[in-house]
Design a protein around this motif. Sequence first.
Motif, PDB file in Angstrom:
ATOM      1  N   TRP A  91      -2.878  -1.869   3.252  1.00 44.53           N
ATOM      2  CA  TRP A  91      -3.432  -3.052   3.921  1.00 44.53           C
ATOM      3  C   TRP A  91      -4.173  -3.935   2.905  1.00 44.53           C
ATOM      4  O   TRP A  91      -4.040  -5.153   2.890  1.00 44.53           O
ATOM      5  CB  TRP A  91      -4.371  -2.590   5.034  1.00 44.53           C
ATOM      6  CG  TRP A  91      -4.946  -3.692   5.839  1.00 44.53           C
ATOM      7  CD1 TRP A  91      -4.386  -4.310   6.903  1.00 44.53           C
ATOM      8  CD2 TRP A  91      -6.214  -4.330   5.615  1.00 44.53           C
ATOM      9  NE1 TRP A  91      -5.214  -5.289   7.372  1.00 44.53           N
ATOM     10  CE2 TRP A  91      -6.343  -5.338   6.598  1.00 44.53           C
ATOM     11  CE3 TRP A  91      -7.246  -4.156   4.698  1.00 44.53           C
ATOM     12  CZ2 TRP A  91      -7.457  -6.150   6.685  1.00 44.53           C
ATOM     13  CZ3 TRP A  91      -8.358  -4.961   4.787  1.00 44.53           C
ATOM     14  CH2 TRP A  91      -8.449  -5.948   5.771  1.00 44.53           C
ATOM     15  N   THR A  92      -4.950  -3.272   2.026  1.00 42.86           N
ATOM     16  CA  THR A  92      -5.714  -4.013   1.012  1.00 42.86           C
ATOM     17  C   THR A  92      -4.773  -4.730   0.054  1.00 42.86           C
ATOM     18  O   THR A  92      -4.992  -5.895  -0.291  1.00 42.86           O
ATOM     19  CB  THR A  92      -6.615  -3.048   0.213  1.00 42.86           C
ATOM     20  OG1 THR A  92      -7.281  -2.221   1.127  1.00 42.86           O
ATOM     21  CG2 THR A  92      -7.610  -3.786  -0.646  1.00 42.86           C
ATOM     22  N   ASN A 123      -3.141  -7.769   1.792  1.00 42.01           N
ATOM     23  CA  ASN A 123      -4.072  -8.888   1.966  1.00 42.01           C
ATOM     24  C   ASN A 123      -4.512  -9.487   0.635  1.00 42.01           C
ATOM     25  O   ASN A 123      -4.720 -10.697   0.537  1.00 42.01           O
ATOM     26  CB  ASN A 123      -5.277  -8.449   2.783  1.00 42.01           C
ATOM     27  CG  ASN A 123      -4.917  -8.331   4.245  1.00 42.01           C
ATOM     28  OD1 ASN A 123      -4.803  -9.321   4.953  1.00 42.01           O
ATOM     29  ND2 ASN A 123      -4.666  -7.110   4.691  1.00 42.01           N
ATOM     30  N   SER A 124      -4.656  -8.619  -0.375  1.00 40.69           N
ATOM     31  CA  SER A 124      -5.018  -9.134  -1.699  1.00 40.69           C
ATOM     32  C   SER A 124      -3.924 -10.078  -2.196  1.00 40.69           C
ATOM     33  O   SER A 124      -4.203 -11.138  -2.761  1.00 40.69           O
ATOM     34  CB  SER A 124      -5.185  -8.003  -2.711  1.00 40.69           C
ATOM     35  OG  SER A 124      -6.066  -7.071  -2.221  1.00 40.69           O
ATOM     36  N   ILE A 183      -5.057   2.205   4.420  1.00 45.05           N
ATOM     37  CA  ILE A 183      -6.082   1.242   3.990  1.00 45.05           C
ATOM     38  C   ILE A 183      -5.680   0.623   2.648  1.00 45.05           C
ATOM     39  O   ILE A 183      -5.808  -0.581   2.429  1.00 45.05           O
ATOM     40  CB  ILE A 183      -7.469   1.927   3.890  1.00 45.05           C
ATOM     41  CG1 ILE A 183      -7.976   2.251   5.295  1.00 45.05           C
ATOM     42  CG2 ILE A 183      -8.476   1.049   3.157  1.00 45.05           C
ATOM     43  CD1 ILE A 183      -9.176   3.156   5.330  1.00 45.05           C
TER      44      ILE A 183
END
Lengths: 90, 482
Positions: A69-70, A73-74, A66
């Motif tokens: 992934w964050t 995407n950030s 997670i």
Amino acid sequence: MIVELIVNLITIVIKLLATPFSILPDVPDGLVSAMDYFFNLLFSNLGFLNFFVNIGTLKAVALVAIAIWTLDNSYHFIMWIIRKLPISTD
Amino acid sequence: MFIIVFLLLFVILLILLLGYVLIPKSSLDGFVNEIKFNICSTRNLEYGDNKYSVLGYLDFGLGEKYFYNLKNSYKEGSQFYNFDWGNFGGVSNHWESFFFTGIYDTDKKTFTLPFMTDIPISITYTNAEGKHTIKPGYAVGPSVGDPSFSNKDEIASGKFTKVLVNSGKYNTSVSDPLYLLSFYYPSGSDDFADLLPRKEILLNGPSSEYYVGCDSNGYYLYEIPSAALGIDLVEGNQYELKLGVLGWIEEFNQNGYIKYPDSVKFAIGTVSAEEKEQEYRDKQLEIQKEQAETNKGIWDSLKEVLSYLNPFSENFFVYKLIELLIEGLKSLFVPSEDFFTNWFQDLNDYFSDVLGILYYPFDLLVKFFTRIGELEDTRSAVISWNNFDFMGATLIKAGSYDLYSLIDNNETFKNIHSIYLIFTDIILWLGVIFLGSNCLRTIFGGMIGEAVDVSTENERGYQNYSRQASYRKRYKEEHGKK
């Protein structure tokens, strides 16, 4: 305060967008209870996962995944904003 | 360009780090979640059975004080008061264990449950620090005893601020009520007017405002301030306090005091010259102390003001300003502790209301992840199910099955299973490493070797492009006119 303000504004917008869905008819109680029964049975027995995988590892891996992934995407989100700025890169 | 990106990333990381460090951790330490009240007795606790009792009162209710008078089903001739469980904080069934939330002093982290029972009981409560058990007072029941003043000597000296009374058997096993009577003898004679009490204070157990609890025998204890006695205590005057038991007097065919189990006479003594001098000295000493404190206070204030200007002091005003700025920024960017929890709950409720069945899959996802989060890494994989009824008939009976029972009796299977788990761990971690690697490639543009490859390809591509462009140019020059 700023973050709270932005989140609250987003919440208002989301709620406004979701308002038209309130005219949808209610789902029959029988169907809901049947689905609840099934999924509650499933969720309450999720302990069987212990047999197939170490839950501790699964939790740790999920957290790291997670986080990655964050981060990914950030980065894309920030780059998207930067590309919108009228600044020359030459 | 990259500098801007790195700066932005750095700022975001800093904010995240600050958020993690500065967000106050849960302030629920010591908060009581529930109290379990267990009757630990083999006695028959059938309703109406006059074999058990709970004396005194319980304080419970979070942040508020509720007073429960348990004297609600007194049976004449019994040594005990029955406890009507039905009246106990909304508990409907007296034979079941029940739960209630109790007053908990968050500063002292203590419970105060001053009550007595005739059977051993224990109260367990859980809070953030774990499970705790407290055992209230336990008594076999009040034995015979007369009411008395507990601080009789102090009262007799005339220098007292409160009157302490022990009820003895009265109000616990005797139906006749107990009173504290105040007498005042202004003339010092046995004038009939002086024989009437100036004030009668009813001491009726936990209902009394002066009730403070029970002693080890289960007798009630009262604490009555001298100001509540209804008499002005003036130096030199004669007074008397009596404990009187009110009952029916056949002789007079009316109620009256049938017994005075205890009494104490006293006078407010005159103050001697020595005592006056000592009092004066004490007063002077107190004034001196106050002056010293004031001087000290002024000096401390001055030191504190100077410390704000001293750069080597912790109180230096620049540090304070920075602290203020950090606090300001924190309050500006970092949301309050429960903000996101409440926000998520609010949205969840809203969407489940508005979208109904459309939101069901999301709700299921939330429940699924919550459940996964609750799972513990134990060696247990039990599947259980309830009865499945259809048209009144039970198609599937309730049962459970532990998957580990498949391998528990076979060492070979156990070893294979252990190795299998190790492999799943390795696969999971490899997956994460692969994910992280992909993420890094996306952000930083791949590894050095790959970058060289790409650069070489680009170089070749540029050379090809230049060659083709020169061919095109030459071709146009040669054939352009056509």
